[in-house]
Design a protein around this motif. Structure first.
Motif, short mmCIF file in Angstrom:
data_model
loop_
_atom_site.label_atom_id
_atom_site.label_comp_id
_atom_site.label_asym_id
_atom_site.label_seq_id
_atom_site.Cartn_x
_atom_site.Cartn_y
_atom_site.Cartn_z
N THR A 36 1.53 -1.47 0.10
CA THR A 36 0.22 0.23 0.03
C THR A 36 0.47 1.20 0.29
O THR A 36 0.37 2.39 -0.50
CB THR A 36 -1.10 -0.04 1.39
N SER A 37 2.38 1.09 0.75
CA SER A 37 2.42 2.59 1.12
C SER A 37 3.41 2.71 -0.35
O SER A 37 4.33 3.98 -0.47
CB SER A 37 3.36 2.58 1.78
N ARG A 38 3.30 1.75 -1.64
CA ARG A 38 4.04 2.06 -2.43
C ARG A 38 3.86 2.17 -3.71
O ARG A 38 4.14 2.54 -5.18
CB ARG A 38 5.61 1.48 -2.88
N SER A 39 2.26 2.25 -3.29
CA SER A 39 0.98 2.16 -4.62
C SER A 39 0.95 3.52 -4.95
O SER A 39 0.11 4.07 -3.56
CB SER A 39 0.35 0.60 -4.29
N ILE A 40 0.39 3.60 -6.04
CA ILE A 40 -0.84 4.48 -6.56
C ILE A 40 -2.20 3.92 -6.79
O ILE A 40 -2.54 3.06 -7.56
CB ILE A 40 -0.57 5.19 -7.52
N ILE A 41 -3.30 3.93 -5.82
CA ILE A 41 -4.95 3.80 -6.18
C ILE A 41 -5.73 4.65 -7.32
O ILE A 41 -5.52 5.61 -7.17
CB ILE A 41 -5.26 3.20 -4.89
N VAL A 42 -5.65 3.25 -7.80
CA VAL A 42 -6.81 4.16 -9.75
C VAL A 42 -7.73 3.05 -9.52
O VAL A 42 -7.88 2.37 -9.38
CB VAL A 42 -5.69 3.93 -10.88
N LYS A 43 -8.94 4.34 -9.88
CA LYS A 43 -10.05 3.36 -10.22
C LYS A 43 -10.61 4.12 -11.81
O LYS A 43 -9.83 4.62 -12.32
CB LYS A 43 -11.24 4.39 -9.55
N GLU A 44 -11.90 4.34 -12.62
CA GLU A 44 -12.14 3.89 -13.39
C GLU A 44 -12.44 5.53 -13.65
O GLU A 44 -12.21 6.53 -12.63
CB GLU A 44 -13.86 3.96 -13.31
N GLY A 45 -11.84 6.54 -14.51
CA GLY A 45 -11.54 7.86 -14.76
C GLY A 45 -10.62 8.49 -14.57
O GLY A 45 -10.03 9.38 -15.06
N ASP A 46 -9.75 7.52 -13.64
CA ASP A 46 -8.62 8.31 -13.77
C ASP A 46 -7.69 8.22 -14.26
O ASP A 46 -7.62 7.79 -15.58
CB ASP A 46 -7.70 7.43 -12.34
N THR A 47 -6.47 8.60 -14.05
CA THR A 47 -5.07 9.49 -15.36
C THR A 47 -3.99 9.54 -14.62
O THR A 47 -4.04 9.89 -13.59
CB THR A 47 -5.89 10.70 -15.96
N LEU A 48 -2.50 9.10 -14.89
CA LEU A 48 -1.40 9.15 -14.74
C LEU A 48 -0.38 10.08 -16.36
O LEU A 48 -0.85 9.39 -16.54
CB LEU A 48 -0.83 8.04 -14.90
N GLU A 49 0.46 11.20 -15.57
CA GLU A 49 0.72 11.83 -16.51
C GLU A 49 2.08 11.23 -16.44
O GLU A 49 2.74 11.18 -15.37
CB GLU A 49 0.97 13.52 -16.05
N LEU A 50 2.02 10.87 -17.93
CA LEU A 50 3.40 10.67 -17.95
C LEU A 50 4.77 11.82 -18.26
O LEU A 50 6.06 11.59 -18.89
CB LEU A 50 4.40 9.28 -18.78
N GLY A 51 3.76 12.70 -19.01
CA GLY A 51 4.97 14.20 -20.13
C GLY A 51 3.35 14.05 -21.55
O GLY A 51 2.42 14.59 -20.79
N LYS A 52 3.92 13.83 -22.63
CA LYS A 52 3.35 13.69 -23.52
C LYS A 52 2.69 12.14 -23.66
O LYS A 52 1.62 12.37 -24.37
CB LYS A 52 3.98 13.79 -24.65
N HIS A 53 2.36 12.06 -22.84
CA HIS A 53 1.34 10.21 -22.50
C HIS A 53 0.69 10.71 -21.18
O HIS A 53 1.28 10.35 -20.42
CB HIS A 53 2.14 9.03 -23.03
N THR A 54 -0.59 10.08 -21.60
CA THR A 54 -1.87 10.36 -20.60
C THR A 54 -2.38 9.22 -19.88
O THR A 54 -3.10 8.50 -21.41
CB THR A 54 -2.68 11.94 -20.48
N LEU A 55 -2.59 8.29 -19.70
CA LEU A 55 -2.66 6.80 -19.19
C LEU A 55 -3.99 7.08 -18.51
O LEU A 55 -4.15 8.49 -17.66
CB LEU A 55 -1.74 6.12 -18.97
N HIS A 56 -5.04 6.39 -19.28
CA HIS A 56 -6.24 5.93 -18.44
C HIS A 56 -6.89 5.25 -18.26
O HIS A 56 -6.73 4.43 -19.18
CB HIS A 56 -7.62 7.40 -20.49
N PHE A 57 -7.63 4.86 -17.49
CA PHE A 57 -7.62 3.48 -17.01
C PHE A 57 -8.79 3.09 -16.77
O PHE A 57 -10.21 4.07 -16.52
CB PHE A 57 -7.04 3.74 -15.24
N VAL A 58 -9.97 2.24 -17.24
CA VAL A 58 -11.26 1.80 -17.19
C VAL A 58 -10.61 0.52 -16.57
O VAL A 58 -10.23 -0.44 -16.84
CB VAL A 58 -11.39 1.45 -19.15
N THR A 59 -11.71 0.59 -15.70
CA THR A 59 -12.60 -0.77 -15.29
C THR A 59 -12.69 -2.29 -15.69
O THR A 59 -13.59 -1.50 -16.63
CB THR A 59 -12.67 -0.57 -13.73
#
Length: 384
Positions: A116-139
């Motif tokens: 848990t302490s080193r995790s990023i919990i994601v759910k439907e609709g959350d995003t993660l910015e890498l730079g020019k790439h944006t990750l969109h999470f779909v459950t």
């Protein structure tokens, strides 16, 4: 392997496995796919089976040179994909693990470590910015485990689809996608058609040019129409092919004779027919063909007042996967008390939208004039 300029393949091929998930024959092995996105931050998409940890970590290091990953995205916790998560966390202690809450809980079950302490919990609709790439999470719950997420990269229009759209077979073996994808889908995901339909609706809202599954080849834009159509057909439990699968078990050859004569008579009428011996064929292939065809004939001898064991197992595989929207016919055999037909009807009684034909063929020991007349009547019914 380069998927796009920034997305590279770091997965492995497994030619040591003989039974995938302990039951599916995989003569051409399996691929455990993992991908790496290079941007201002680096994301690795899923890990691989623990038997291939060293090769996988070597693949990552070889691409990154001196860089280290910032994230490991864990879309699915089945061990063929999550088996190297702990090793990755040791090799790259500063990297964050990105996953659903259920996935993080399952990690603790597999590794007896709280991530848990080193995790990023994601759910439907959350995003993660890498730079020019944006990750969109779909459950994608229950496609085919409850923790599953898929990830859409908006920059390169890539869908990382977890187990969906995968197939049996290693990537260094060339073969057609459809047959092994069908066997893979029906065997592993077949029960969850409703959930797959839900994911397909989500995917329809995305502009997808490439699909990166956890098994099987990368799928490109020109293939996606056929792939999505196949998944829509399978998950809606619609037949792919108008025709008949004759699935039989036989002890001394008399039921086999009836099944083969039925096949010959149907072919003579121009019907697409496949005849399979359930004792000798790959059971997962027989199940896949039952879902492929619009009609099924079950032919079994009576055995201990029951149905023959291979036929029982076959029917259980079908009903477990929500077999429906088909026409079924029955051939039974018995020397003194033919009861296999009654047992098979009982086994199918809770299946949805099955039409079980009245034209049952009941054989007493061997085909005779009476049972051949019944066989001819069944040919006419199946040919309509």
């Amino acid at each position: 392997m380069e998927i796009t300029k920034d997305i590279l393949y770091v997965g492995v091929n497994d030619h040591d496995v003989d039974l995938f998930e302990g039951q599916y024959k995989v003569p051409n092995g399996m691929a455990y796919n993992s991908y790496l996105i290079q941007d201002e931050k680096v994301a690795v998409m899923d890990s691989v089976d623990a038997h291939f940890t060293d090769a996988w970590l070597t693949n990552i290091a070889g691409i990154l040179g001196g860089r280290t990953p910032d994230y490991l995205v864990v879309q699915h916790m089945e061990p063929d994909h999550s088996g190297s998560v702990y090793a990755f966390s040791q090799a790259y202690p500063d990297a964050k693990i990105v996953a659903s809450a259920k996935a993080v809980a399952i990690m603790q079950q597999f590794f007896d470590i709280d991530f848990t302490s080193r995790s990023i919990i994601v759910k439907e609709g959350d995003t993660l910015e890498l730079g020019k790439h944006t990750l969109h999470f779909v459950t994608a719950p229950m496609v085919h485990w409850p923790e599953v997420i898929m990830t859409y990269d908006a920059a390169d229009k890539v869908l990382f689809s977890a187990d969906a759209f995968g197939k049996f077979g290693a990537l260094d073996v060339e073969e057609e996608w459809l047959p092994e994808a069908r066997r893979y889908y029906i065997g592993i995901v077949g029960k969850y058609g409703q959930q797959v339909q839900g994911v397909l609706k989500k995917a329809a809202g995305l502009e997808i040019e490439t699909v990166c599954s956890l098994h099987g080849p990368v799928l490109h834009k020109e293939q996606l129409g056929d792939v999505l159509a196949a998944y829509d057909t399978w998950s809606a439990y619609r037949p792919e092919t108008e025709g008949v699968l004759v699935a039989y078990s036989s002890i001394y050859g008399h039921t086999k004779q009836a099944a083969e004569e039925l096949g010959e008579k149907l072919r003579a009428k121009g019907v697409d027919v496949m005849v399979m011996d359930l004792a000798r064929c790959d059971m997962s292939e027989a199940v896949a063909q039952a879902f492929r065809y619009s009609k099924l004939v079950l032919a079994s001898p009576t055995y201990n007042g029951e149905v023959f064991p291979f036929t029982r197992s076959f029917i259980e595989h079908l009903t477990e996967r929500n077999y429906q929207n088909r026409t079924v016919a029955i051939i039974e055999n018995g020397t003194w008390a033919p009861t296999a037909g009654r047992v098979m009807r009982k086994m199918l009684e809770n299946s949805k939208n099955l039409t079980i034909l009245d034209e049952t063929v009941s054989i007493k020991s061997a085909l005779n004039e009476t049972s051949r007349a019944q066989l001819d009547a069944l040919v006419e019914a199946l040919s309509k």
